[in-house]
Design a protein around this motif. Structure first.
Motif, mmCIF file in Angstrom:
data_model
loop_
_atom_site.group_PDB
_atom_site.id
_atom_site.type_symbol
_atom_site.label_atom_id
_atom_site.label_comp_id
_atom_site.label_asym_id
_atom_site.label_seq_id
_atom_site.Cartn_x
_atom_site.Cartn_y
_atom_site.Cartn_z
ATOM 1 N N ARG A 125 -14.987 -30.561 -84.672
ATOM 2 C CA ARG A 125 -13.610 -30.162 -84.976
ATOM 3 C C ARG A 125 -12.657 -31.344 -84.842
ATOM 4 O O ARG A 125 -12.842 -32.192 -83.972
ATOM 5 N N PRO A 126 -11.596 -31.373 -85.648
ATOM 6 C CA PRO A 126 -10.604 -32.440 -85.499
ATOM 7 C C PRO A 126 -9.882 -32.313 -84.154
ATOM 8 O O PRO A 126 -9.632 -31.210 -83.677
ATOM 9 N N LEU A 127 -9.575 -33.450 -83.556
ATOM 10 C CA LEU A 127 -8.841 -33.490 -82.295
ATOM 11 C C LEU A 127 -7.407 -33.899 -82.586
ATOM 12 O O LEU A 127 -7.167 -34.907 -83.240
ATOM 13 N N ASP A 157 2.356 -36.609 -85.412
ATOM 14 C CA ASP A 157 1.158 -35.806 -85.200
ATOM 15 C C ASP A 157 -0.007 -36.478 -85.913
ATOM 16 O O ASP A 157 0.098 -36.836 -87.085
ATOM 17 N N PHE A 158 -1.101 -36.652 -85.187
ATOM 18 C CA PHE A 158 -2.285 -37.302 -85.733
ATOM 19 C C PHE A 158 -3.498 -36.410 -85.510
ATOM 20 O O PHE A 158 -3.557 -35.661 -84.543
ATOM 21 N N LEU A 159 -4.457 -36.499 -86.398
ATOM 22 C CA LEU A 159 -5.736 -35.809 -86.252
ATOM 23 C C LEU A 159 -6.846 -36.839 -86.340
ATOM 24 O O LEU A 159 -6.774 -37.787 -87.114
ATOM 25 N N GLN A 160 -7.884 -36.640 -85.558
ATOM 26 C CA GLN A 160 -9.071 -37.466 -85.659
ATOM 27 C C GLN A 160 -10.277 -36.559 -85.584
ATOM 28 O O GLN A 160 -10.224 -35.478 -85.013
ATOM 29 N N GLN A 161 -11.363 -36.990 -86.172
ATOM 30 C CA GLN A 161 -12.595 -36.225 -86.095
ATOM 31 C C GLN A 161 -13.235 -36.452 -84.734
ATOM 32 O O GLN A 161 -13.224 -37.556 -84.209
#
Length: 134
Positions: free
Chosen positions: A107-109, A64-68
């Motif tokens: 929001r983070p994607l 699982d990854f998050l990006q801005q």
């Protein structure tokens, strides 16, 4: 002699860039080199998975990854103000207002990638989420 064993580490760096770029197809191109490779290379390249599941001779590994978001954050706001005014006289004022703030990151994607492994070899992968772009 340089061997191509360093590809997983480079792919991990590419994955960080993949989560911050443009298209799902480009993201797939960055993940495809893991298919057909040993599970150990996958983990060496992407790090420890967020989750794993085993059933029917299959092993599913999830990252699982998050990006801005690159879009600016738009936030509604309500304000209350106090002040004084006057030229020689005096006065006091109170006011309210409604506004919209712009700026910062949105929001983070999220991006979730699941790889299927059988007998220690990566068979396929699936991606899900708006952050799975490269």
């Amino acid at each position: 002699m340089l061997r191509i064993r360093s590809i997983p580490r480079l792919a991990a760096l590419a994955l960080l860039g993949a989560c911050a770029s443009r298209t799902p197809e480009a993201f797939d191109q960055r993940m495809t080199p893991y298919v057909g490779r040993p599970e150990a290379e996958l983990v060496a390249g992407l790090g420890v998975p967020s989750r794993s599941y085993e059933a029917d001779g299959r092993r599913l590994l999830q990252w699982d990854f998050l990006q801005q978001s690159s879009a600016p954050a738009v936030t509604p706001s309500i304000g209350l103000g106090f002040g004084s005014f006057g030229w020689g006289g005096s006065g006091v004022g109170v006011g309210t207002g409604v506004g919209v703030g712009l700026g910062g990151a949105g929001r983070p994607l999220g991006c979730s990638v699941v790889f299927e492994v059988r007998e220690g070899i990566v068979q396929s992968f699936n991606r899900n989420g708006p952050g799975c772009v490269a």
